[in-house]
Design an enzyme around this catalytic site. Structure first.
Site, mmCIF file in Angstrom:
data_model
loop_
_atom_site.group_PDB
_atom_site.id
_atom_site.type_symbol
_atom_site.label_atom_id
_atom_site.label_comp_id
_atom_site.label_asym_id
_atom_site.label_seq_id
_atom_site.Cartn_x
_atom_site.Cartn_y
_atom_site.Cartn_z
ATOM 1 C CD GLU A 61 -68.669 -31.855 118.884
ATOM 2 O OE1 GLU A 61 -67.513 -31.487 118.360
ATOM 3 O OE2 GLU A 61 -69.796 -32.296 118.436
ATOM 4 C CG ASP A 77 -68.171 -33.388 111.109
ATOM 5 O OD1 ASP A 77 -67.538 -34.096 111.389
ATOM 6 O OD2 ASP A 77 -69.530 -33.188 111.559
#
Lengths: 353, 353
Positions: free
Chosen positions: B63, B234
């Site tokens: 990411e 998460d």
């Protein structure tokens, strides 16, 4: 630890990049890099593709350009700040990272200011290989800034173009380019207008840094059969060619969703037909099909080209050793014990003290 | 050259980050970092916000997390690869860059694996400052992996929480955490179940690495008045709390568009009411308003927290000198003469040889 170097990421500094380019040889570097780019364009559908992630400000833009082929992941950080040259900074600087998709670990961090200039030129040359008229030997280069010499060398190395006709509104830029390219096997003519530069050129490269809609080329300047390599002017509100030229041309692009926003074709209807360059390379679509056809490569620069460049540099690391070892990744003996690593670092420091 | 160091970007290695943390002191580092995070949350509306730019693969995710306040631009590269620990690698590694929006030049490159652990813990503590019951002194920590000690120290440093009740399905993880935290002023109880761990705790921190929907806490385990700090789990398909707990709680989040995808609230309707934490900090919304209320911080980690951490490290560079100078940016004497820089490099090398 099974691998003592899990914390280390190879880093190619500007200095090492320059040494690498010189050791390989600029022209050979461009030819080999063009090969990597062509290889990746030919497997275009396997890539994750997304328009750049841009953060705009009054002064310029900062962009991240990620992509992945499922095995490797690459991204480039690049800025564009037209007024930077006022205080001696580059308009565009860049660096990039190549990572292993399987474990997410970065495998390479490298400067990409020089590398971007090389990959942009190599991409232009690859496109021209499929689009320019056969046996083209003369190229006009309009805009003689930082990118111009790389374009010239790429077209010479890949296509054998050895006659250059240079024009820049700042004559000192043309003299700089001519001087930098002296002794490299070119026949160079410095011209006093864009009109003069395009005379007799089968390839026209526009690579200016104009920030607004500009008209570097007007319609009457572009004769039948030429290939236009439109490199400069790659953001919204920034174009180089008169719209009428676009309407007479077959337009080839990298990644349409990005080119529609940034390229010359932002002047056209959003559904104006364009051809994806990768499809020409795979043979799915024809490139140049007629000696009278005007072909236009509306280059804006896409993440896959940076990916190819990162792959190329990575493949040159071991044989050249031109990198430093960067202690970038935390590597505790036991992955769950990050805090323990900190404690052991304290103990080690206490020993030393 | 007016500035001889335009090519240089300060680089904080893992080694220098550890030395920095130890020199400042872990708890002071956490308190000061919490201050930076609070400062940035209080000016939340000025930031460019976007959900992370993720590249998913079968093995994990890579990411990019960019944000900007209009003056500074920051981004973090972070991976998440749950099976990495099998071959001695970290599940999560990270590095980040802070840049000047005015000229686009990077000002700092730093390791962020350790820094992310610190900023995550500091953010949890800041949230708890507004949400936990007054005078809370006991925290259950369920999941005693890499993040657990940082959470403990942040809650102690920011809120004075000094009684810990540790539980992990792997008892050796609890022993590791207890041993790492020995002598740091905690009263530590290792528990044999999550149920036992939450007894008497006003704050419950869940920070497990479970990859699937898991139920670390069931509804009957959560009494009125507690604050839940849900840190672990998460990503899409990864949660820790039973849905019924969420329905009894007031839920506080960082950036709703991201938390809806990644957080505990992915179990709820997409319009289930949540409160943005920054609005609690500015006073626009109330945090804890009732001693019987269950507050839940559904933490997923947002780019602005990394931005705060990058700012904090940048501000410590000059006084500590704990950085290396990275030759990352091409800096030709004349900005338009990138190719000339290459030629001069060749000439310099020829001289040396």
């Amino acid at each position: 630890m099974t691998n003592p170097a899990l914390n280390i990421v190879p880093f190619v500094s500007v200095d090492n990049m320059m040494t690498l380019v010189l050791r390989v040889g600029v022209e050979r570097f461009l030819v080999e890099l063009a090969g990597y780019i062509e290889e990746d364009f030919k497997r275009w559908p396997v890539f994750d593709k997304t328009p750049r992630v841009a953060s705009h400000s009054r002064e310029g833009v900062i962009e991240l350009m990620p992509t992945s082929d499922g095995q490797l992941y690459g991204f480039k950080y690049v800025n564009g700040h037209p007024s930077n040259t006022r205080d001696g900074r580059q308009t565009v600087t860049a660096f990039g990272v190549l990572a292993d998709v399987g474990n997410g670990y970065p495998m390479l961090l490298t400067e990409m200011t020089i590398l971007t200039a090389l990959r942009t030129a190599a991409t232009s040359a690859v496109a021209a290989k499929y689009l320019a008229p056969k046996n083209a030997d003369t190229m006009a280069i309009i805009g003689n800034g930082a990118q111009s010499e790389f374009q010239a060398l790429a077209f010479k190395a890949v296509l054998g173009v050895d006659k250059l006709r240079l024009f820049d509104i700042d004559a000192s830029a043309s003299r700089k380019a001519a001087s930098n390219l002296a002794g490299k096997g070119f026949d160079i003519t410095i011209c006093h207008s864009a009109q003069e530069a395009v005379e007799g050129a089968q390839i026209i490269t526009t690579v200016t840094a104009d920030k607004q809609y500009a008209t570097i080329l007007t319609d009457n300047m572009v004769g039948n059969g030429v290939h236009i390599n439109a490199v400069g002017g790659d953001c919204p509100g920034k174009t180089e060619l008169h719209r009428d030229i676009l309407l007479r041309s077959d337009i080839f692009v990298e990644y349409p969703p990005q080119t529609r926003i940034e390229g010359e074709i932002q002047q056209l209807d959003p559904d104006h037909p364009v051809i994806e360059l990768w499809q020409v390379m795979t043979g799915e679509t024809q490139g140049r099909r007629d000696p009278r056809q005007i072909t236009l490569f509306d280059s804006v620069g896409f993440a896959i080209e940076d990916f190819s460049a990162l792959r190329y540099v990575r493949d040159r690391l071991q044989s050249t050793g031109l990198y430093e070892k960067l202690d970038l990744l935390a590597d505790p003996d036991e992955p769950r014990d990050l805090f323990g690593m900190l404690l052991r670092h304290a103990a080690k420091q206490a020993e030393v003290a």
